[in-house]
Write an enzyme that holds these catalytic residues in place. Structure first.
Site, PDB file in Angstrom:
ATOM      1  N   HIS A 329      -2.209   7.566  28.970  1.00 21.10           N
ATOM      2  CA  HIS A 329      -3.238   8.196  30.677  1.00 21.10           C
ATOM      3  C   HIS A 329      -4.433   6.683  29.687  1.00 21.10           C
ATOM      4  CE1 HIS A 329      -6.428   9.875  31.803  1.00 21.10           C
ATOM      5  NE2 HIS A 329      -5.686  10.728  32.416  1.00 21.10           N
ATOM      6  N   ARG A 349     -13.569   9.410  36.571  1.00 19.00           N
ATOM      7  CA  ARG A 349     -13.495   8.591  37.644  1.00 19.00           C
ATOM      8  C   ARG A 349     -13.220   9.026  39.255  1.00 19.00           C
ATOM      9  NH1 ARG A 349      -8.357   5.822  35.913  1.00 19.00           N
ATOM     10  NH2 ARG A 349      -7.894   7.219  34.400  1.00 19.00           N
TER      11      ARG A 349
END
Lengths: 553, 297, 254
Positions: A329, A349
C-alpha cells in the site's frame, strides 16, 4: 524521539521541509500530474516495485505449485515442517462433529457462517474458530470502503474491467464476474442488517473513486468501514448463537482416504490442548500474510496475519494462484516510529491529499493503481533521493493532507477520517494543519489458494474465501475490492458448502496422511530445516531477553 | 421571556404530549422555554437517596448546565423550569441539599472536575409556579375558547407538594390547578383524594396495587361529578390513565374517564392548533366528550 | 541497474528494522523504567506500551490484535508516577513514560443479550428491554473519562433513556469495543453492547433504504448485464487492454 525537540510532533529539520510543501500548495490545488501511460507503468514497476526487484523470491520445490515463484518468506513456510508429529495426535476421539467448519472469523468467515446458517445448516452444526478473538482480523482495520457498481452511470461490467486491468488481466474471469455481480447485493445485505454507510441528505450513498477505479463506487463508513461492517455481521452472528471458539487456531487440516478435507486440528493457544474437529465441509478464511514482513517491509496487517491458511491448504494438495505478487500500500505511515507501517487510507488521496517530495514538488498522479503508486514513492525516496529521512532512519514522502479541508471545506478531514485524525493526534501531529509522512507498506496478499465462483478449491470439501484465496484480484487488488471479496465469497462459500453438505456427502476417517505425504516430499526434495509452519504469531520480543531465555517450565 | 427548561426523559418518550402542549401554551403567554443542552436523566427515585453523594451527580450536573445557560442568557435570574413533577422534586431536593451542605457541594464539584463548579444559584421551579408568577389574569386573557360546561377534577399526587421544604402549594388543600382551570372557564370538581399517592414506581412491581389506588382516586372523582381529571406528572398519568385497563379487570363496572395534562386543556382553551393537543397519546381519548360538549369541533 | 535494485531493497529493510524485528540496544540512547504488573523493566524511551512489553520479553497472546488502534484488544490501565488519577489507553498507540505503573485488561466480562432486530421497534423502551441496567446511570461520567477514543460515552447512554437512537449512533460510532467503560462503570452498564444494538436499530429503522442499490440488485437478477458480460469475457487480451485504457481515461473526477 526523546532527545529531539518536537514542534507540532515533528523535529525542526522536518519542519523545514514542511515549509516548502506549504509554499507550493496554492499552485498545486486542483492541478494534478498526468496519469502514467501503460508503458510508463510497466517501466516504473520493473524499476522499483519490490516484487520485481530480484532476490526476493524463489521457486517452490514441492507440492502442487512446484516450480512457481513466490516470495522467500512464503516459500520458507511452504518448505517447512509441521508443528506436530502426526503420531502425536489421537484422532480416534472426535471433539466436534459438525457440518461446516470455518477457520477464521473476519468478514469472510463471519459472512460464511451467516449464509451457511441461512442456507439451512442449523447453528449447532457450524463452528467458527479464531486464532485470536472473533473480530481480530485485517477486516477490522479496513478503512476506505467497499466497491459496488450501483449508480446509474456505472455497471458491474465497468467494475469488472477496472478490476481486470488493475489485476494485470490475470484475474479468473468467472470468479471476477461473481465478485462484481454480487457487489450490490452485499451492500444491500449490510444495509438491511443495520450497517451505517455514509449517506447524503437525500439518503443516497456517498461514493468516491479509488486508485484505478473509473467510477465512484466506494461505499464507506467514515474511515472505519471494515470495523462497522464486521461489527454488524458479528453482532448478527452472535444473535444466532452459532458456536465460536477464540484463541484456537487450526494447525493442520484433516483429510480422508479420498483426500477430501474433513476437518482440522485446532490448538488452544493458552492451554496448549488440541481439539479434533470432524466436519463435512471446511471453509478457509484465514486472511493475509503481512506479519511475515516480506522484504523487511513494515505492514498494515493485524498481529495474526501469518499466512497460516495457505500453508495448511497447500499441505492438503490445494493449488495456489498468483502467490508471486504482493501488494504494497503506497501510503503507510512512516513517522513517528511507533506507527510505522500503519494504514493511511487511499481515500485521503481521493479526497484531495497529494503526494509531494521533500522540496514540496508533486511527482506522481495520486491515484495510480497501488503497485504503480508504491513504485513511484520508492523511486522518489531511494533513486531520486527526494524523500525525507526520519530520526529513526525511515524514509518517506509527504502526503499533503491539509489540502483535504482546503478543497472540501473546513471540518471535512475530521468528519471523514476520524480514525486518522485521532491516530496522529495521539502523537502530537495535527494532520489538518500539517502533511504526514508516508512510505509503502506491506498490505495485501493478492493471490492464494485458488478459488472458483462458488468458493471451491481443487480439494473436495475445502472451500476458501477472502484474502487467503487467489484468482479474484489477479496480480494486484483495487481498493474496496477486498472487503467486497470477503463478503461475496464468504457468502458464496457459506451457500455452496451448505449445498454440498445437504446434497449428502459421505466423509471417511479423518487422518493426517496428507501431512505424512508432505513430510516425505520435503525429505525427498532435500529440504533440511528447523523451520516449522504455520508460525501462528510473529515474534517481537526484545533480542536481549531472548538471548537469555531458557524454556524450562 | 427566555427561561432554561429541563424536559426529563418521559417528556421525550411517553409524555411527548405534555411537552408539546406546554411549550405551545408557554409561547402564547410570551415565555420561551429553552431546552437545556446536554441534559441527563434526573435519576428519579435513586437520586432521592440520602446516604450517598454519587446519586446526586445526575441532578447537580443538570444544575451546572442550567447555571451556565442562565449566564449565557444574561440577566440576573437563574431559574430552571420543569414540567415533570418527579424531575421537579428530585432537582429541587438535590439543589436544597447542596445549598444547605457546602462541604457536600464541594465534594460533588471536585468529583465533576471536568465541569464548571456549581455555585448554587439556580432556583428550580415547576411550570405551575411559573404560571402563578405570571398571573392567572394573564392566563384568562389568552382564553379564546372557554371550557364552559367541562367538569374537571384536578389531581396533584405527591411530588409537587411533599416534602414541605420543596412543595409548591398547600400539601393538604392545594389550589394552583383550581385557579388555572377557573381562568380557563371550566367547572372545578373537588376530589378529596386529589393529593393521594397514585402508587408511583410500584407500577412496575405490582400493577394491581396501583390499580386499587387509581380506582379509589378516579371513582371518587367520578362520584363528585368529574368528567375529566388533570395531572402534571407523567408517572401519575400512567398510573391513572394507562392502568385503567387493570382497574376494569378488577372492577368491571368502572367507567373509563379521560386523564389529561393540564397544559392540554390550556391548549384547547387558548384555541391553539390541534397539533398541540397531543390527544393521540392519551390512553382514554378525551375527544368524544370534548366534542359532545362543543369545546372542540 | 541490477546492483542499484538490490541495494534499494536492502536499504528499505534496514530503514524499517525497528518495527519489523525489534529494537537493537546499540541504537538506544534514552531509557525509561516502567512497571508491568508491578515488575520494573528498563525499556527504550520511544516505544509504545505494547512494544515495550514485548521488548521486556513478553510474547503477547491476549491483549494484542491489530496493533493500530482499531480492535480494542490492548486495553491498558495505568497510573503516572506520583499521581493518583487512573488513566486508560490502548497499548499500541501510547508511548511509555518513565514511572508508568500499568496492567492490561484483556477481556471485559459482558455477555451480550440476544435479540432479533427484525422484530423490534425504534423506542427507548426497547433499549431498556434488553439493557435494563442503562436506567441505573448516575451520570457520573466515569465511562467518558475511561474511553480511549475520547467519545462522550455518558451522553450517548443518556440519549438511550430518551430514545434518541441517532444520538447514540453518532456518539458511539467510533467505539472500538475495548471494554474500559464497562469495567469502570459503577452502575455496571455495558455501554458498548447497548450502543451496538442501538446503532443497528438506527441503521435499519432510522435511515431510509437507499434506492439505487435496490434497483441495481433487481437489474442484475433480471440478467440486464448478461449480454455485455458475455461480450467482454470473449474479447482477446489486446482488446481488453485497449478498452481498459479507454475506460481509465474516462474516469470520473474524484
Amino acid at each position: 524521539m526523546a532527545e529531539l525537540e518536537l514542534i507540532g510532533g515533528y523535529p525542526a529539520y522536518m519542519r523545514e521541509s514542511i515549509k516548502l510543501v506549504e509554499k507550493t500548495r496554492s499552485r498545486r490545488i486542483g492541478k494534478l500530474p498526468p496519469q502514467m501511460t501503460p508503458q510508463e507503468r510497466e517501466e516504473i514497476l520493473n524499476l522499483c516495485h519490490p516484487d520485481y526487484a530480484p532476490g526476493g523470491k524463489r521457486a517452490i520445490k514441492v507440492g502442487p505449485n512446484a516450480g512457481d515463484i513466490a516470495p522467500n518468506e512464503v516459500v520458507d513456510l511452504l518448505e517447512a515442517y509441521p508443528l506436530i508429529e502426526p503420531n502425536q495426535i489421537d484422532l480416534s476421539r472426535i471433539d466436534y462433529e459438525i457440518d461446516v467448519l470455518i477457520i477464521g472469523g473476519g468478514l469472510a468467515g463471519t459472512s460464511a457462517a451467516l449464509l451457511a446458517n441461512d442456507s439451512g445448516i442449523p447453528a449447532n452444526k457450524i463452528l467458527l474458530t479464531n486464532k485470536l478473538r472473533h473480530g481480530d482480523a485485517n477486516s477490522m482495520m479496513a478503512q476506505g470502503g467497499t466497491q459496488a457498481a450501483d449508480r446509474p452511470n456505472d455497471s458491474p461490467v465497468i467494475h469488472y474491467i477496472d478490476a481486470l486491468g488493475g489485476g494485470h488481466f490475470a484475474n479468473k474471469p468467472d470468479v471476477l464476474r461473481a465478485l462484481v455481480e454480487d457487489a450490490p447485493t452485499v451492500i444491500k445485505w449490510l444495509e438491511e442488517l443495520g450497517a451505517l454507510f455514509d449517506k447524503d441528505a437525500d439518503g443516497n450513498f456517498v461514493e468516491l473513486t479509488g486508485g484505478g477505479t473509473s467510477r465512484r463506487r466506494m461505499h464507506a463508513c467514515a474511515d472505519y468501514t471494515g470495523m462497522e461492517e464486521l461489527r454488524v455481521l458479528r453482532d448478527e452472528f452472535r444473535n444466532r448463537e452459532i458456536p465460536v471458539l477464540e484463541f484456537y487456531p487450526a494447525i493442520e487440516l484433516l483429510t480422508d482416504e479420498e483426500n477430501k478435507v474433513v476437518g482440522a486440528i485446532l490448538w488452544n493457544m493458552e492451554t496448549e490442548e488440541y481439539k479434533v474437529v470432524k466436519s463435512k465441509a471446511t471453509i478457509l478464511a484465514t486472511g493475509g500474510f503481512g506479519r511475515l514482513h516480506i522484504r523487511g517491509f513494515p505492514t498494515t496487517n493485524h498481529y495474526g496475519a501469518t499466512c497460516d491458511g495457505v500453508v495448511l491448504a497447500y499441505r492438503a494438495g490445494a493449488k495456489l494462484r498468483d502467490v508471486d505478487t504482493v501488494q504494497y500500500h503506497p501510503t503507510g505511515a512512516a513517522y513517528p516510529q511507533q506507527i510505522i507501517g500503519l494504514l493511511l487510507t487511499e481515500k485521503l488521496r481521493t479526497s484531495g491529499a497529494q503526494p509531494v517530495n521533500k522540496d514540496g514538488e508533486e511527482f506522481v498522479f495520486p491515484l495510480e493503481p497501488r503497485d504503480v503508486e508504491s513504485s513511484a514513492f520508492i523511486r522518489e525516496c531511494y533513486i531520486r533521493n527526494k524523500g525525507i529521512t526520519t530520526p529513526t532512519g525511515m524514509k518517506g514522502i509527504w502526503l499533503d493532507t491539509p489540502l483535504i479541508d482546503i478543497i472540501n471545506g473546513e471540518g471535512c478531514t475530521e468528519k471523514s477520517f476520524p480514525a486518522m485524525v485521532r491516530m496522529f493526534k495521539r502523537f502530537g501531529i495535527d494532520m489538518v494543519k500539517d502533511p504526514v509522512l508516508v512510505f509503502p507498506t506491506l498490505h495485501y496478499q493478492n493471490g492464494g489458494v485458488e478459488t472458483d465462483p462458488q468458493g471451491r478449491t481443487n480439494i473436495e470439501g475445502l472451500f476458501v474465501a477472502g484474502e487467503v484465496s487467489g484468482g479474484v484480484h489477479g496480480k494486484n487488488r483495487l481498493m474496496g475490492n477486498s472487503t467486497l471479496d470477503c463478503m461475496v465469497f464468504g457468502r458464496r462459500a457459506g451457500i455452496y458448502s451448505a449445498e454440498y453438505v445437504r446434497k449428502g456427502v459421505k466423509i471417511g476417517k479423518p487422518s493426517l496422511k496428507h501431512v505424512e505425504k508432505y513430510l516425505k516430499m520435503l525429505k525427498d526434495a532435500g529440504i533440511n530445516t528447523e523451520r516449522r509452519s504455520p508460525i501462528l504469531l510473529p515474534d517481537y520480543r526484545g533480542k536481549a531477553v531472548l538471548a537469555r531465555m531458557i524454556d524450562i517450565f | 421571556m427566555k427561561i432554561p427548561y429541563y424536559p426529563g426523559c418521559s417528556l421525550k418518550t411517553t409524555a411527548q404530549n405534555f411537552e408539546i402542549s406546554a411549550l405551545a401554551v408557554a409561547k402564547t403567554l410570551g415565555i420561551e422555554l429553552i431546552e437545556l443542552p446536554r441534559w441527563n436523566c434526573c435519576g428519579t427515585v435513586s437520586s432521592l437517596t440520602s446516604d450517598d453523594l454519587m446519586h446526586h451527580l445526575a441532578p447537580i450536573r443538570n444544575l451546572v448546565r442550567a447555571e451556565e445557560m442562565s449566564e449565557n442568557l444574561g440577566g440576573d435570574e437563574y431559574k430552571l423550569v420543569t414540567l415533570c413533577s418527579m424531575c421537579f422534586n428530585v432537582l429541587k431536593r438535590s439543589n436544597l441539599r447542596v445549598k444547605e451542605n457546602p462541604d457536600e457541594l464541594k465534594k460533588i464539584n471536585d468529583f465533576m472536575y471536568l465541569e464548571k463548579d456549581y455555585s448554587g444559584r439556580v432556583e428550580v421551579i415547576h411550570f405551575l409556579e411559573l404560571l402563578r408568577e405570571i398571573g392567572f389574569q394573564k392566563v384568562k386573557e389568552k382564553v379564546k375558547n372557554p371550557l364552559s360546561g367541562l367538569k374537571v377534577a384536578p389531581y396533584y399526587g405527591c411530588l409537587l407538594l411533599r416534602p414541605k421544604e420543596i412543595g409548591i402549594d398547600d400539601p393538604e388543600d392545594p389550589t394552583v390547578q383550581v385557579e388555572i382551570l377557573a381562568a380557563l372557564g371550566a367547572e372545578i370538581v373537588n376530589n378529596p383524594f386529589k393529593t393521594r399517592c397514585c402508587g408511583s414506581y410500584q407500577t412496575v412491581q405490582d400493577k394491581y396495587a396501583v390499580a386499587e389506588l387509581a380506582y379509589d382516586i378516579l371513582s371518587r372523582a367520578q362520584k363528585e361529578g368529574a368528567e375529566f381529571v388533570t395531572t402534571c406528572c407523567p408517572l401519575c398519568m400512567f398510573n391513572l390513565a394507562d392502568r385503567q385497563k387493570e382497574v376494569v379487570e378488577k372492577y368491571p363496572e368502572f367507567r373509563s374517564i379521560p386523564v389529561l395534562y393540564i397544559t392540554q386543556l390550556m391548549a384547547v382553551a387558548f384555541d391553539l392548533d390541534e397539533k398541540y393537543y397531543g390527544f393521540d397519546l392519551n390512553y382514554v381519548d378525551p375527544r368524544p366528550i370534548l366534542k359532545e360538549k362543543g369545546v372542540i369541533r | 541497474m541490477a546492483e542499484k535494485k538490490i541495494s534499494v531493497m536492502d536499504k528499505i529493510r534496514e530503514a524499517g528494522k525497528s518495527i519489523t524485528s525489534g529494537v537493537a540496544e546499540e541504537d538506544i540512547k534514552y531509557w525509561v523504567t516502567i512497571h508491568i504488573m508491578g515488575k520494573a523493566y528498563r525499556v527504550p524511551a520511544d516505544l509504545t506500551i505494547m512494544q515495550a512489553i514485548e521488548y521486556a520479553g513478553y510474547r503477547l497472546i491476549r491483549s494484542c490484535g491489530c496493533r493500530a488502534g482499531f480492535c480494542g484488544a490492548c486495553s491498558t490501565v495505568f497510573r503516572r508516577k506520583g499521581e493518583y488519577k487512573l488513566q486508560t489507553a490502548m497499548a499500541c498507540q501510547t508511548r511509555v513514560e518513565d514511572g508508568m505503573f500499568l496492567v492490561q485488561i484483556p477481556f471485559s466480562p459482558a455477555e451480550k443479550p440476544l435479540y432479533d432486530v427484525k422484530n423490534e421497534e425504534l423506542e427507548s423502551s426497547v433499549i431498556l428491554k434488553y439493557f435494563p441496567e442503562v436506567a441505573r446511570c448516575v451520570s457520573c461520567n466515569t465511562c467518558t473519562k475511561a474511553c480511549p477514543q475520547d467519545l462522550e460515552v455518558m451522553d450517548y447512554v443518556q440519549a438511550a433513556l430518551r430514545g434518541d437512537f441517532k444520538a447514540i449512533a453518532d456518539g458511539s460510532f467510533e467505539c472500538i469495543q475495548c471494554g474500559l467503560c464497562a469495567i469502570r462503570c459503577p452502575a455496571e452498564i455495558v455501554q458498548y453492547h447497548m450502543a451496538q444494538f442501538a446503532r443497528r436499530m438506527y441503521g435499519i429503522y432510522g435511515t431510509p433504504r437507499e434506492k439505487n442499490v435496490e434497483k441495481r440488485v433487481e437489474e442484475i437478477k433480471s440478467g440486464k448485464f448478461d449480454k455485455e458480460f458475455q461480450r467482454v469475457m470473449s474479447l482477446s487480451l489486446a482488446e481488453l487492454k485497449r478498452i481498459y485504457t479507454e475506460q481509465q481515461n474516462t474516469r470520473e473526477v474524484y
